[in-house]
Design a protein around this motif. Structure first.
Motif, PDB file in Angstrom:
ATOM      1  N   ALA A   1      35.876   5.706   4.034  1.00 18.02           N
ATOM      2  CA  ALA A   1      35.389   4.364   4.378  1.00 18.02           C
ATOM      3  C   ALA A   1      34.469   3.826   3.282  1.00 18.02           C
ATOM      4  CB  ALA A   1      34.649   4.403   5.714  1.00 18.02           C
ATOM      5  N   ALA A   2      33.586   4.683   2.761  1.00 15.93           N
ATOM      6  CA  ALA A   2      32.681   4.265   1.683  1.00 15.93           C
ATOM      7  C   ALA A   2      33.467   3.891   0.430  1.00 15.93           C
ATOM      8  CB  ALA A   2      31.683   5.376   1.376  1.00 15.93           C
ATOM      9  N   GLY A   3      34.507   4.676   0.131  1.00 16.20           N
ATOM     10  CA  GLY A   3      35.350   4.376  -1.021  1.00 16.20           C
ATOM     11  C   GLY A   3      36.030   3.027  -0.880  1.00 16.20           C
ATOM     12  N   LEU A   4      36.501   2.728   0.335  1.00 15.86           N
ATOM     13  CA  LEU A   4      37.143   1.432   0.587  1.00 15.86           C
ATOM     14  C   LEU A   4      36.149   0.273   0.428  1.00 15.86           C
ATOM     15  CD1 LEU A   4      39.466   2.087   3.678  1.00 15.86           C
ATOM     16  CD2 LEU A   4      40.128   1.725   1.289  1.00 15.86           C
ATOM     17  N   LEU A   5      34.913   0.490   0.881  1.00 14.55           N
ATOM     18  CA  LEU A   5      33.889  -0.540   0.731  1.00 14.55           C
ATOM     19  C   LEU A   5      33.612  -0.821  -0.743  1.00 14.55           C
ATOM     20  CD1 LEU A   5      31.370   0.541   3.523  1.00 14.55           C
ATOM     21  CD2 LEU A   5      32.780  -1.528   3.506  1.00 14.55           C
ATOM     22  N   GLY A   6      33.511   0.253  -1.530  1.00 14.34           N
ATOM     23  CA  GLY A   6      33.295   0.097  -2.963  1.00 14.34           C
ATOM     24  C   GLY A   6      34.470  -0.602  -3.626  1.00 14.34           C
ATOM     25  N   LEU A   7      35.675  -0.243  -3.182  1.00 22.51           N
ATOM     26  CA  LEU A   7      36.890  -0.872  -3.717  1.00 22.51           C
ATOM     27  C   LEU A   7      36.910  -2.364  -3.392  1.00 22.51           C
ATOM     28  CD1 LEU A   7      39.510  -0.014  -5.201  1.00 22.51           C
ATOM     29  CD2 LEU A   7      40.590   0.192  -2.962  1.00 22.51           C
ATOM     30  N   PHE A   8      36.510  -2.698  -2.161  1.00 20.21           N
ATOM     31  CA  PHE A   8      36.478  -4.100  -1.749  1.00 20.21           C
ATOM     32  C   PHE A   8      35.451  -4.881  -2.570  1.00 20.21           C
ATOM     33  CE2 PHE A   8      34.725  -7.509   0.929  1.00 20.21           C
ATOM     34  CZ  PHE A   8      35.885  -8.235   1.173  1.00 20.21           C
ATOM     35  N   ASN A   9      34.245  -4.308  -2.728  1.00 23.11           N
ATOM     36  CA  ASN A   9      33.211  -4.969  -3.531  1.00 23.11           C
ATOM     37  C   ASN A   9      33.695  -5.208  -4.959  1.00 23.11           C
ATOM     38  OD1 ASN A   9      31.410  -4.965  -1.385  1.00 23.11           O
ATOM     39  ND2 ASN A   9      30.327  -3.131  -2.051  1.00 23.11           N
ATOM     40  N   GLY A  10      34.309  -4.170  -5.538  1.00 22.56           N
ATOM     41  CA  GLY A  10      34.804  -4.276  -6.908  1.00 22.56           C
ATOM     42  C   GLY A  10      35.929  -5.284  -7.043  1.00 22.56           C
ATOM     43  N   TRP A  11      36.791  -5.344  -6.024  1.00 20.05           N
ATOM     44  CA  TRP A  11      37.920  -6.275  -6.059  1.00 20.05           C
ATOM     45  C   TRP A  11      37.435  -7.726  -6.000  1.00 20.05           C
ATOM     46  CZ3 TRP A  11      39.872  -9.517  -1.989  1.00 20.05           C
ATOM     47  CH2 TRP A  11      41.073 -10.169  -2.318  1.00 20.05           C
ATOM     48  N   ILE A  12      36.519  -8.015  -5.070  1.00 22.97           N
ATOM     49  CA  ILE A  12      35.958  -9.367  -4.966  1.00 22.97           C
ATOM     50  C   ILE A  12      35.253  -9.740  -6.276  1.00 22.97           C
ATOM     51  CG2 ILE A  12      34.184 -10.765  -3.834  1.00 22.97           C
ATOM     52  CD1 ILE A  12      36.511 -10.478  -2.053  1.00 22.97           C
ATOM     53  N   LEU A  13      34.498  -8.781  -6.806  1.00 24.43           N
ATOM     54  CA  LEU A  13      33.732  -9.008  -8.029  1.00 24.43           C
ATOM     55  C   LEU A  13      34.624  -9.384  -9.203  1.00 24.43           C
ATOM     56  CD1 LEU A  13      31.204  -8.601  -9.935  1.00 24.43           C
ATOM     57  CD2 LEU A  13      31.830  -6.181  -9.978  1.00 24.43           C
ATOM     58  N   THR A  14      35.686  -8.609  -9.398  1.00 24.23           N
ATOM     59  CA  THR A  14      36.543  -8.822 -10.568  1.00 24.23           C
ATOM     60  C   THR A  14      37.606  -9.895 -10.354  1.00 24.23           C
ATOM     61  OG1 THR A  14      37.937  -6.965  -9.825  1.00 24.23           O
ATOM     62  CG2 THR A  14      36.199  -6.472 -11.412  1.00 24.23           C
ATOM     63  N   LYS A  15      38.042 -10.069  -9.113  1.00 25.35           N
ATOM     64  CA  LYS A  15      39.097 -11.038  -8.817  1.00 25.35           C
ATOM     65  C   LYS A  15      38.570 -12.470  -8.865  1.00 25.35           C
ATOM     66  CE  LYS A  15      43.119 -12.486  -7.067  1.00 25.35           C
ATOM     67  NZ  LYS A  15      44.400 -12.390  -7.801  1.00 25.35           N
ATOM     68  N   TYR A  16      37.406 -12.700  -8.270  1.00 21.76           N
ATOM     69  CA  TYR A  16      36.878 -14.057  -8.141  1.00 21.76           C
ATOM     70  C   TYR A  16      35.665 -14.327  -9.035  1.00 21.76           C
ATOM     71  CZ  TYR A  16      40.043 -14.161  -4.203  1.00 21.76           C
ATOM     72  OH  TYR A  16      41.173 -14.089  -3.409  1.00 21.76           O
ATOM     73  N   LYS A  17      35.279 -13.308  -9.848  1.00 26.40           N
ATOM     74  CA  LYS A  17      34.194 -13.469 -10.825  1.00 26.40           C
ATOM     75  C   LYS A  17      32.884 -13.919 -10.173  1.00 26.40           C
ATOM     76  CE  LYS A  17      37.403 -12.676 -13.847  1.00 26.40           C
ATOM     77  NZ  LYS A  17      37.560 -11.312 -14.403  1.00 26.40           N
ATOM     78  N   LEU A  18      32.648 -13.429  -8.964  1.00 22.31           N
ATOM     79  CA  LEU A  18      31.402 -13.746  -8.275  1.00 22.31           C
ATOM     80  C   LEU A  18      30.309 -12.763  -8.682  1.00 22.31           C
ATOM     81  CD1 LEU A  18      32.749 -14.431  -4.673  1.00 22.31           C
ATOM     82  CD2 LEU A  18      32.017 -16.133  -6.351  1.00 22.31           C
ATOM     83  N   PRO A  19      29.049 -13.170  -8.655  1.00 21.04           N
ATOM     84  CA  PRO A  19      27.959 -12.240  -8.991  1.00 21.04           C
ATOM     85  C   PRO A  19      27.905 -11.082  -7.998  1.00 21.04           C
ATOM     86  CG  PRO A  19      27.191 -14.522  -8.988  1.00 21.04           C
ATOM     87  CD  PRO A  19      28.552 -14.534  -8.372  1.00 21.04           C
ATOM     88  N   SER A  20      27.789  -9.863  -8.512  1.00 19.52           N
ATOM     89  CA  SER A  20      27.734  -8.687  -7.635  1.00 19.52           C
ATOM     90  C   SER A  20      26.502  -8.738  -6.728  1.00 19.52           C
ATOM     91  CB  SER A  20      27.717  -7.403  -8.470  1.00 19.52           C
ATOM     92  OG  SER A  20      26.662  -7.425  -9.422  1.00 19.52           O
TER      93      SER A  20
ATOM     94  N   VAL B   1      29.232   4.399  -6.641  1.00 16.98           N
ATOM     95  CA  VAL B   1      27.920   4.259  -6.003  1.00 16.98           C
ATOM     96  C   VAL B   1      28.045   4.295  -4.483  1.00 16.98           C
ATOM     97  CG1 VAL B   1      27.804   1.715  -5.875  1.00 16.98           C
ATOM     98  CG2 VAL B   1      25.715   3.045  -6.146  1.00 16.98           C
ATOM     99  N   GLN B   2      29.147   3.779  -3.947  1.00 18.22           N
ATOM    100  CA  GLN B   2      29.358   3.835  -2.499  1.00 18.22           C
ATOM    101  C   GLN B   2      29.604   5.271  -2.029  1.00 18.22           C
ATOM    102  OE1 GLN B   2      29.311   1.497   0.049  1.00 18.22           O
ATOM    103  NE2 GLN B   2      28.407   0.053  -1.393  1.00 18.22           N
ATOM    104  N   LEU B   3      30.320   6.050  -2.823  1.00 24.55           N
ATOM    105  CA  LEU B   3      30.537   7.464  -2.477  1.00 24.55           C
ATOM    106  C   LEU B   3      29.209   8.228  -2.511  1.00 24.55           C
ATOM    107  CD1 LEU B   3      33.853   8.243  -4.405  1.00 24.55           C
ATOM    108  CD2 LEU B   3      33.562   7.862  -1.945  1.00 24.55           C
ATOM    109  N   CYS B   4      28.359   7.891  -3.480  1.00 28.79           N
ATOM    110  CA  CYS B   4      27.033   8.509  -3.547  1.00 28.79           C
ATOM    111  C   CYS B   4      26.206   8.129  -2.317  1.00 28.79           C
ATOM    112  CB  CYS B   4      26.310   8.074  -4.824  1.00 28.79           C
ATOM    113  SG  CYS B   4      26.985   8.769  -6.347  1.00 28.79           S
ATOM    114  N   ALA B   5      26.345   6.880  -1.873  1.00 30.60           N
ATOM    115  CA  ALA B   5      25.635   6.430  -0.668  1.00 30.60           C
ATOM    116  C   ALA B   5      26.134   7.169   0.564  1.00 30.60           C
ATOM    117  CB  ALA B   5      25.797   4.918  -0.489  1.00 30.60           C
TER     118      ALA B   5
END
Length: 339
Positions: A123-142, A239-243
């Protein structure tokens, strides 16, 4: 024309002064840390004891595991504010999965907890993947993305746990957060292992060099053939896996999962990374520096507790430390650019 002895002596003194200035600038945090340790040794007899030092390491482990993952993210030029909520969600997931599987009779609670740990990491890995996808796909500030996710994940943890602690966990689970190996707390050992893994990745692998390149100048990194999107997503997942690992440790220590765990941890984690010399502008930082930053914060917090300093004053001290660390990093960065 020969130099006079006075001129030579003056030049030598200038060289020595410059050398000492360089050493102080490079190891300022270590020098301050040493001063605090020496001062506390005389101020509190219980400070420099094996039990207290191991206790500092054990307490550092909870935020420390995340700090090494955060170092990768910040060096890559991004940030993740949602890690505290992930800590809470992880403990809740382990408890819920353990309860569901064992109560349904599909397996014993001992095996169910292991499945819960795997599900929590997934679940943590998926959250990190989602954050990274939104970040890189739509160029929004992390910063904005993860600030929003902080609330989403927190709310999710509260909803699935119905606002109550989840305590369906086997007895062996407490060993992860409270057990010892050769008198060394297991969380401290896990902290050192995470440090070693991230240190090797960032200093001795191609991926580590790519993280520095992406944080320093993403466009130059892209033109050099580096897959910038992939690098940033991997860092956000890491970082999500570390969390998640930290969430398992804290839920193990109290033998329950709660949506209240991890609140405000992101500030302490980021503080350790920044105090350790990692620049919020990206491309600059060291894993070793983060480790020193963690020790610095751990020793400082422990010292303030032993000296019975008011809890609210402790917040002021931490805040000032972050500000000073940011200023020092900014000044050093400007000096490097001026050269």
């Amino acid at each position: 024309m020969k130099s006079t002895p006075i001129e030579v002596n003056h030049t030598t003194k200038q060289g020595q002064a410059a050398l000492w200035s360089k050493i102080v600038n490079k190891y300022v945090l270590e020098i301050i840390l040493l001063v605090i340790i020496l001062s506390m040794t005389f101020a509190s007899p219980g400070f420099l004891t094996t039990d207290n030092l191991l206790n500092i390491l054990r307490n550092m482990a909870l935020q420390g595991c995340i700090a090494f993952g955060m170092t990768m993210v910040i060096i890559a030029g991004e940030i993740d504010l949602s890690i505290g909520s992930t800590v809470a969600l992880t403990g809740v997931i382990v408890g819920l999965v353990s309860g569901w599987l064992s109560e349904a009779g599909w397996m014993g609670i001992d095996q169910a907890a292991l499945v819960g740990i795997v599900v929590a990491f997934f679940a943590a890995g998926l959250l990190g993947l989602f954050n990274g996808w939104i970040l890189t796909k739509y160029k929004l500030p992390s910063f904005i993305i993860t600030l929003a996710m902080l609330n989403v994940i927190y709310g999710l943890a509260a909803v699935v746990s119905k606002g109550f602690p989840v305590t369906t966990l086997p007895s062996w689970y407490s060993v992860i957060g409270s057990g010892k190996i050769w008198s060394i707390p297991i969380p401290a050992i896990i902290l050192l292992l995470v440090f070693a893994v991230v240190f090797v990745i960032m200093n001795h692998t191609k991926f580590g060099r790519e993280v520095y390149a992406v944080g320093g100048n993403p466009e130059s990194a892209r033109l050099s053939g580096i897959h910038v999107t992939r690098v940033k997503i991997i860092c956000m997942v890491a970082v999500q896996l570390c969390a998640a690992l930290s969430g398992i440790l804290v839920s193990s220590q109290v033998m329950s999962g709660s949506f209240n765990f991890g609140k405000g941890w992101e500030m302490l984690v980021i503080a350790a990374v920044i105090i350790g010399g990692t620049s919020l502008m990206g491309g600059i930082g060291k894993v070793w520096g983060t480790f020193i930053g963690l020790i610095f914060l751990g020793v400082l917090i422990n010292a303030m507790v032993l000296l019975n300093i008011n809890e609210y004053v402790q917040y002021i001290v931490r805040g000032l430390l972050i500000l000073i660390a940011v200023l020092i990093t900014a000044i050093q960065f400007q000096k490097k650019r001026a050269r």
